[in-house]
Design a protein around this motif. Structure first.
Motif, PDB file in Angstrom:
ATOM      1  N   ASP A   1       9.716  10.774 -23.719  1.00  7.96           N
ATOM      2  CA  ASP A   1       8.352  10.274 -23.914  1.00  7.96           C
ATOM      3  C   ASP A   1       8.352   8.794 -24.312  1.00  7.96           C
ATOM      4  O   ASP A   1       7.536   8.008 -23.815  1.00  7.96           O
ATOM      5  CB  ASP A   1       7.636  11.101 -24.977  1.00  7.96           C
ATOM      6  N   GLU A   2       9.253   8.432 -25.198  1.00  8.85           N
ATOM      7  CA  GLU A   2       9.294   7.031 -25.639  1.00  8.85           C
ATOM      8  C   GLU A   2       9.692   6.105 -24.493  1.00  8.85           C
ATOM      9  O   GLU A   2       9.125   5.027 -24.328  1.00  8.85           O
ATOM     10  CB  GLU A   2      10.276   6.882 -26.804  1.00  8.85           C
ATOM     11  N   GLU A   3      10.656   6.521 -23.690  1.00  5.73           N
ATOM     12  CA  GLU A   3      11.070   5.714 -22.547  1.00  5.73           C
ATOM     13  C   GLU A   3       9.962   5.630 -21.505  1.00  5.73           C
ATOM     14  O   GLU A   3       9.763   4.576 -20.883  1.00  5.73           O
ATOM     15  CB  GLU A   3      12.346   6.304 -21.948  1.00  5.73           C
ATOM     16  N   SER A   4       9.253   6.719 -21.303  1.00  9.37           N
ATOM     17  CA  SER A   4       8.137   6.703 -20.354  1.00  9.37           C
ATOM     18  C   SER A   4       7.062   5.723 -20.804  1.00  9.37           C
ATOM     19  O   SER A   4       6.470   5.003 -19.979  1.00  9.37           O
ATOM     20  CB  SER A   4       7.538   8.111 -20.216  1.00  9.37           C
ATOM     21  N   GLU A   5       6.813   5.681 -22.087  1.00  6.21           N
ATOM     22  CA  GLU A   5       5.841   4.724 -22.626  1.00  6.21           C
ATOM     23  C   GLU A   5       6.294   3.290 -22.378  1.00  6.21           C
ATOM     24  O   GLU A   5       5.495   2.421 -22.000  1.00  6.21           O
ATOM     25  CB  GLU A   5       5.656   4.971 -24.123  1.00  6.21           C
TER      26      GLU A   5
ATOM     27  N   GLU B   1       0.812  -1.213   0.000  1.00 15.75           N
ATOM     28  CA  GLU B   1       0.000   0.000   0.000  1.00 15.75           C
ATOM     29  C   GLU B   1       0.851   1.271   0.000  1.00 15.75           C
ATOM     30  O   GLU B   1       0.361   2.351  -0.350  1.00 15.75           O
ATOM     31  CB  GLU B   1      -0.925   0.017   1.226  1.00 15.75           C
ATOM     32  N   GLU B   2       2.128   1.181   0.400  1.00 19.65           N
ATOM     33  CA  GLU B   2       2.997   2.357   0.456  1.00 19.65           C
ATOM     34  C   GLU B   2       3.835   2.536  -0.804  1.00 19.65           C
ATOM     35  O   GLU B   2       4.617   3.476  -0.897  1.00 19.65           O
ATOM     36  CB  GLU B   2       3.913   2.273   1.683  1.00 19.65           C
ATOM     37  N   ILE B   3       3.678   1.632  -1.764  1.00 21.15           N
ATOM     38  CA  ILE B   3       4.465   1.695  -2.994  1.00 21.15           C
ATOM     39  C   ILE B   3       3.624   2.367  -4.071  1.00 21.15           C
ATOM     40  O   ILE B   3       2.641   1.802  -4.572  1.00 21.15           O
ATOM     41  CB  ILE B   3       4.892   0.291  -3.447  1.00 21.15           C
ATOM     42  N   GLY B   4       3.989   3.587  -4.438  1.00 26.67           N
ATOM     43  CA  GLY B   4       3.247   4.336  -5.445  1.00 26.67           C
ATOM     44  C   GLY B   4       3.680   3.968  -6.853  1.00 26.67           C
ATOM     45  O   GLY B   4       4.817   3.555  -7.097  1.00 26.67           O
ATOM     46  N   ARG B   5       2.774   4.160  -7.793  1.00 27.59           N
ATOM     47  CA  ARG B   5       3.038   3.777  -9.184  1.00 27.59           C
ATOM     48  C   ARG B   5       4.202   4.571  -9.777  1.00 27.59           C
ATOM     49  O   ARG B   5       5.005   4.034 -10.541  1.00 27.59           O
ATOM     50  CB  ARG B   5       1.775   4.006 -10.011  1.00 27.59           C
ATOM     51  N   ASP B   6       4.296   5.847  -9.422  1.00 26.52           N
ATOM     52  CA  ASP B   6       5.387   6.668  -9.955  1.00 26.52           C
ATOM     53  C   ASP B   6       6.748   6.147  -9.487  1.00 26.52           C
ATOM     54  O   ASP B   6       7.737   6.194 -10.241  1.00 26.52           O
ATOM     55  CB  ASP B   6       5.216   8.125  -9.521  1.00 26.52           C
ATOM     56  N   GLN B   7       6.811   5.652  -8.246  1.00 29.21           N
ATOM     57  CA  GLN B   7       8.073   5.109  -7.755  1.00 29.21           C
ATOM     58  C   GLN B   7       8.425   3.788  -8.427  1.00 29.21           C
ATOM     59  O   GLN B   7       9.601   3.474  -8.610  1.00 29.21           O
ATOM     60  CB  GLN B   7       8.005   4.924  -6.236  1.00 29.21           C
ATOM     61  N   VAL B   8       7.433   3.012  -8.796  1.00 26.53           N
ATOM     62  CA  VAL B   8       7.693   1.781  -9.547  1.00 26.53           C
ATOM     63  C   VAL B   8       8.253   2.119 -10.918  1.00 26.53           C
ATOM     64  O   VAL B   8       9.160   1.441 -11.425  1.00 26.53           O
ATOM     65  CB  VAL B   8       6.417   0.925  -9.666  1.00 26.53           C
ATOM     66  N   ILE B   9       7.734   3.181 -11.537  1.00 28.52           N
ATOM     67  CA  ILE B   9       8.284   3.640 -12.819  1.00 28.52           C
ATOM     68  C   ILE B   9       9.752   4.040 -12.654  1.00 28.52           C
ATOM     69  O   ILE B   9      10.614   3.681 -13.472  1.00 28.52           O
ATOM     70  CB  ILE B   9       7.459   4.823 -13.351  1.00 28.52           C
ATOM     71  N   ILE B  10      10.042   4.778 -11.576  1.00 26.21           N
ATOM     72  CA  ILE B  10      11.430   5.180 -11.319  1.00 26.21           C
ATOM     73  C   ILE B  10      12.316   3.950 -11.097  1.00 26.21           C
ATOM     74  O   ILE B  10      13.468   3.900 -11.567  1.00 26.21           O
ATOM     75  CB  ILE B  10      11.475   6.128 -10.106  1.00 26.21           C
TER      76      ILE B  10
END
Length: 533
Positions: free
Chosen positions: A145-149, A122-131
């Protein structure tokens, strides 16, 4: 590796506290005496303001203080420089690597929680998983943008694997990102390096008794190590490599192949001398335990990996540099002939073995022995968590954290020169299908890797130990059924063919090397692979 008893815990804590106090005491003493000297000259204080220590102790305190202030502080800042990440290939290659990783994750929730230092999901945010995936697959923390995709695709894949989405935003938890996080080094005193020097000197006494010759690098390179190695200057033998030093026992047998040995993190080759001597003792013109006569001695090339050997020296070599220097060394001693050689390694040495297996040198490897390997399933969090994030509790935890994980050379190697994607070894790359006989030795109580998980992966079984969800693991197989069908891989008879596992139920990391009875199966495997049929 030390045990887990209360006396051992008290012993290791006393050692660590004592070593940690040397520098603060030295600096404090020198500062107080400097203040005393200044005020005494001005007449403010009397000469008896601060008692003097014996002259040798004062010299030692002064040396420790100068070493810390003039060398270590600027050097530690220098070691924090950003890592230079290797290119990970095209997007298609990264996607293939991602899919291969996710096919071998037995417990997805434990996987991501381990990388986030045991934080609740519950403490793991989606943005941090992306990082996190940005570090893991791109080696950076800013993306176009391509890497973010691409990273969004990876996160969605993990959400599908877990069966639930991550909470939007950052969340409270931060992930482990080895090569982007600060280098977690801890200062070592001059006294510690003097102790390492004494151990190093003992190696120069013991290995020649077993027929080994030392091969040093250039004079200038030799003088760049701390502790200094004046004994290394006495050798007549020179390494063809710029950085890699090694010990070599000449190969004279025509019925056996030579052996290349790569050690792990610690204090160099010292803990491995009994293992190397065990090989030598069996080939002095006598029949080995396999019943085959020998006509000479089996050559052994024992490589020194100084950046992970409790000393100050050059940075760990890149994969390309290591392969290039090993190629020069193997060519010098004619190991790259038709007969080939046997590759043996322990712990971090299995990472370097992976580099050789992934290089043209592979075609000359006739057998592989990996002891306590850290190179399998590197996408799992265990190795990174246990070295960098676990709060030590038992004696062996404290020993690992202080004497290995926080050592200056080791910490820099893991934080700036350790790139998991080029260090990982997959099951299909070794064993029968690839034509290289391979034995993997695992310890059931290993505190660095999840040996149960690795063993089941190598045995081709689905699932693994469930662990505790925080990067640690449970090697008891609870929840797996514990049937003969599930755990039979631990007790299979060793045949010397294909990919095989030697399981030592009660051994921690490196403990299989400590006693002759435990080493015997390893020596048997080396002799078997060494024999030319």
């Amino acid at each position: 590796m030390i045990g887990t008893s209360l006396p051992e815990y008290i012993f290791i804590r006393i050692c660590i506290i004592g070593l940690s106090l040397i520098t603060p005491v030295s600096v404090t003493y020198c500062i107080l005496h400097l203040i005393s000297f200044i005020f005494f000259r001005t007449g403010v204080l009397k000469p008896s303001f601060l008692p003097d220590a014996p002259c040798p102790v004062e010299i030692w305190f002064a040396a420790e203080t100068c070493f810390y202030l003039l060398f270590f502080l600027p050097y530690s800042s220098y070691l924090q420089r950003p890592a230079v990440h290797p290119t990970l290939g095209s997007r298609a290659e990264r996607k293939e690597l991602f899919e291969k990783c996710h096919e071998t994750i037995p417990n997805p929730e434990r996987y991501i929680r381990g990388w986030f230092k045991g934080a609740p999901l519950e403490e793991i945010g989606r943005d941090q998983v992306i990082i996190f995936f940005g570090w893991a697959f791109l080696g950076k923390d800013t993306f176009d943008d391509e890497e973010s995709e691409e990273l969004e695709e990876y996160v969605s894949g993990l959400e599908s694997l877990i069966g639930r989405p991550f909470h939007p935003g950052n969340g409270k938890a931060k992930s482990i990102r080895l090569t982007l996080d600060p280098v977690p080094l801890q200062y070592r005193s001059l006294l510690w390096y003097c102790t390492v020097g004494v151990v190093d000197l003992s190696i120069f006494v013991r290995l020649p008794l077993s027929g080994f010759r030392f091969y040093r690098t250039s004079l200038l390179s030799t003088l760049h190590h701390l502790p200094l190695r004046p004994q290394a200057l006495l050798t007549r033998h020179h390494s063809p490599a710029r950085h890699v030093t090694y010990w070599h026992r000449p190969h004279t047998s025509k019925t056996h192949r030579p052996i290349v040995f790569l050690h792990g993190i610690g204090i160099g080759l010292h803990p491995y001398i009994p293992l190397l001597a065990s090989i030598n003792a069996s080939v002095k013109g006598l029949a080995g335990d396999d019943g085959q006569p020998t006509d000479g001695q089996i050559g052994i090339l024992a490589v020194e990996i100084l950046p992970i050997s409790s000393r100050l020296t050059h940075s760990a070599l890149s994969r390309q540099q290591f392969v290039q220097e090993m190629t020069l060394i193997l060519e010098k001693h004619e190991y790259l002939k038709d007969a080939g050689f046997v590759l043996v390694s322990h712990s971090y040495g299995t990472i370097l073995s992976t580099h050789l297996i992934h290089s043209p040198i592979r075609s000359h490897i006739r057998g592989i022995l990996l002891v306590d390997p850290v190179t399998f399933l590197l996408h799992m969090p265990d190795v990174a968590f246990n070295f960098t994030a676990r709060v030590p509790k038992s004696a062996n935890h404290h020993q690992l954290m202080y004497f290995a994980g926080r050592d200056v050379g080791v910490a820099h190697t893991l934080a700036r020169r350790f790139f998991w994607a080029e260090n990982v070894l997959w099951r299909e790359e070794v064993g029968g299908n690839e034509g290289i006989m391979t034995t993997v030795s695992l310890g059931g109580k290993d505190i660095i890797v999840d040996a149960e998980c690795v063993g089941r992966y190598l045995a081709g079984l689905d699932g693994s130990s469930e662990g505790e969800g925080d990067g640690s693991k449970n090697n008891k197989g609870e929840g797996d059924g514990n049937t003969n069908e599930v755990n039979g891989w631990k007790n299979k008879e060793w045949t010397g063919k294909g990919l095989e596992i030697l399981w030592s139920e009660n051994c921690d990391h490196a403990q299989v090397l400590e006693r002759e009875r435990k080493r015997r199966p390893l020596v048997r495997a080396m002799r078997r692979y060494s024999r030319i049929e």
